[in-house]
Design a protein around this motif. Structure first.
Motif, PDB file in Angstrom:
ATOM      1  N   SER A   1     -12.978 -54.263  12.711  1.00 27.47           N
ATOM      2  CA  SER A   1     -14.071 -53.348  13.011  1.00 27.47           C
ATOM      3  C   SER A   1     -15.346 -54.121  13.319  1.00 27.47           C
ATOM      4  CB  SER A   1     -14.297 -52.410  11.828  1.00 27.47           C
ATOM      5  OG  SER A   1     -15.451 -51.646  12.035  1.00 27.47           O
ATOM      6  N   GLU A   2     -15.628 -55.143  12.524  1.00 26.72           N
ATOM      7  CA  GLU A   2     -16.825 -55.956  12.752  1.00 26.72           C
ATOM      8  C   GLU A   2     -16.742 -56.684  14.088  1.00 26.72           C
ATOM      9  OE1 GLU A   2     -17.516 -58.592   9.475  1.00 26.72           O
ATOM     10  OE2 GLU A   2     -17.255 -56.964   8.026  1.00 26.72           O
TER      11      GLU A   2
ATOM     12  N   LEU B   1     -25.502 -55.927  25.596  1.00 28.44           N
ATOM     13  CA  LEU B   1     -26.559 -56.892  25.883  1.00 28.44           C
ATOM     14  C   LEU B   1     -26.304 -57.586  27.224  1.00 28.44           C
ATOM     15  CD1 LEU B   1     -29.133 -58.188  24.792  1.00 28.44           C
ATOM     16  CD2 LEU B   1     -27.708 -59.878  23.650  1.00 28.44           C
ATOM     17  N   LEU B   2     -25.068 -58.005  27.462  1.00 31.87           N
ATOM     18  CA  LEU B   2     -24.728 -58.645  28.735  1.00 31.87           C
ATOM     19  C   LEU B   2     -24.919 -57.675  29.901  1.00 31.87           C
ATOM     20  CD1 LEU B   2     -21.551 -60.649  27.720  1.00 31.87           C
ATOM     21  CD2 LEU B   2     -23.816 -61.566  28.243  1.00 31.87           C
TER      22      LEU B   2
ATOM     23  N   PRO C   1     -14.686 -62.672  10.625  1.00 33.89           N
ATOM     24  CA  PRO C   1     -13.937 -62.319  11.836  1.00 33.89           C
ATOM     25  C   PRO C   1     -13.220 -63.512  12.449  1.00 33.89           C
ATOM     26  CG  PRO C   1     -16.168 -61.458  11.940  1.00 33.89           C
ATOM     27  CD  PRO C   1     -16.080 -62.342  10.732  1.00 33.89           C
ATOM     28  N   PHE C   2     -13.814 -64.676  12.353  1.00 34.51           N
ATOM     29  CA  PHE C   2     -13.181 -65.843  12.934  1.00 34.51           C
ATOM     30  C   PHE C   2     -12.008 -66.325  12.082  1.00 34.51           C
ATOM     31  CE2 PHE C   2     -17.572 -66.027  14.506  1.00 34.51           C
ATOM     32  CZ  PHE C   2     -17.283 -65.822  15.840  1.00 34.51           C
ATOM     33  N   ALA C   3     -12.128 -66.157  10.789  1.00 33.97           N
ATOM     34  CA  ALA C   3     -11.036 -66.566   9.910  1.00 33.97           C
ATOM     35  C   ALA C   3      -9.803 -65.713  10.172  1.00 33.97           C
ATOM     36  CB  ALA C   3     -11.459 -66.453   8.459  1.00 33.97           C
ATOM     37  N   ALA C   4     -10.040 -64.476  10.553  1.00 31.31           N
ATOM     38  CA  ALA C   4      -8.914 -63.586  10.825  1.00 31.31           C
ATOM     39  C   ALA C   4      -8.163 -64.014  12.078  1.00 31.31           C
ATOM     40  CB  ALA C   4      -9.417 -62.161  10.975  1.00 31.31           C
TER      41      ALA C   4
ATOM     42  N   HIS D   1     -18.468 -57.175  19.478  1.00 31.34           N
ATOM     43  CA  HIS D   1     -18.098 -57.288  20.887  1.00 31.34           C
ATOM     44  C   HIS D   1     -18.814 -56.220  21.718  1.00 31.34           C
ATOM     45  CE1 HIS D   1     -15.744 -57.951  24.466  1.00 31.34           C
ATOM     46  NE2 HIS D   1     -15.441 -56.667  24.486  1.00 31.34           N
ATOM     47  N   GLU D   2     -18.846 -54.985  21.229  1.00 37.51           N
ATOM     48  CA  GLU D   2     -19.531 -53.907  21.946  1.00 37.51           C
ATOM     49  C   GLU D   2     -21.013 -54.203  22.092  1.00 37.51           C
ATOM     50  OE1 GLU D   2     -18.638 -50.392  19.716  1.00 37.51           O
ATOM     51  OE2 GLU D   2     -16.912 -49.908  20.971  1.00 37.51           O
TER      52      GLU D   2
END
Length: 139
Positions: A47-48, A59-60, A6-9, A53-54
């Motif tokens: 999607s990941e 959790l937050l 996800p970070f590479a994207a 994020h959800e």
């Protein structure tokens, strides 16, 4: 590998060729001569990221709700403690005034004055002692 995807994207990727003719790829360009590549994020990565994020948001939200409940509980405990302290002071004051009075007078249902003596006096004093014990404890 899944954590990096996800970070590479979301990062920029550069391509450059060094002095020896080798092609390099990286997230930071060298001093000069780098070509910025357009990289479309994969649908799986989106999607990941969205799922992660959800989950993080839930959790937050749970942490925030827990903090709010604890804050509310502490406020209620403080209010209860303050009320108990107020009632304790009032019970002690009533007992002190009762004990310092030269005579204790009550009014009956018809409004007539009755001087408390003997058992009636002892019973009224016991009720005041019980009130002090109830609100002040064994202090």
């Amino acid at each position: 590998m899944l954590l990096v995807t996800p970070f590479a994207a979301a990062t920029e990727i550069y391509r450059w060729t060094d002095a020896e003719g080798r092609v390099h790829f990286g997230d930071r360009p060298p001093q000069s001569g780098a070509e910025r590549l357009q990289v479309a994020p994969s649908p799986a990565a989106d999607s990941e990221v969205h799922t992660r994020h959800e989950r993080t948001q839930r959790l937050l939200d749970a942490f925030a709700e827990d903090r709010a409940e604890r804050r509310e509980r502490r406020a209620e405990e403080a209010a209860t403690k303050a009320e108990q302290k107020r009632r304790c002071a009032a019970a002690r004051d009533n007992r002190r005034r009762f004990e310092q009075a030269s005579r204790v007078v009550r009014r009956d249902a018809a409004g007539n004055r009755i001087v408390l003596e003997g058992d009636a006096y002892a019973q009224a004093h016991r009720r005041l002692e019980e009130a002090v014990e109830q609100w002040c404890g064994s202090r």
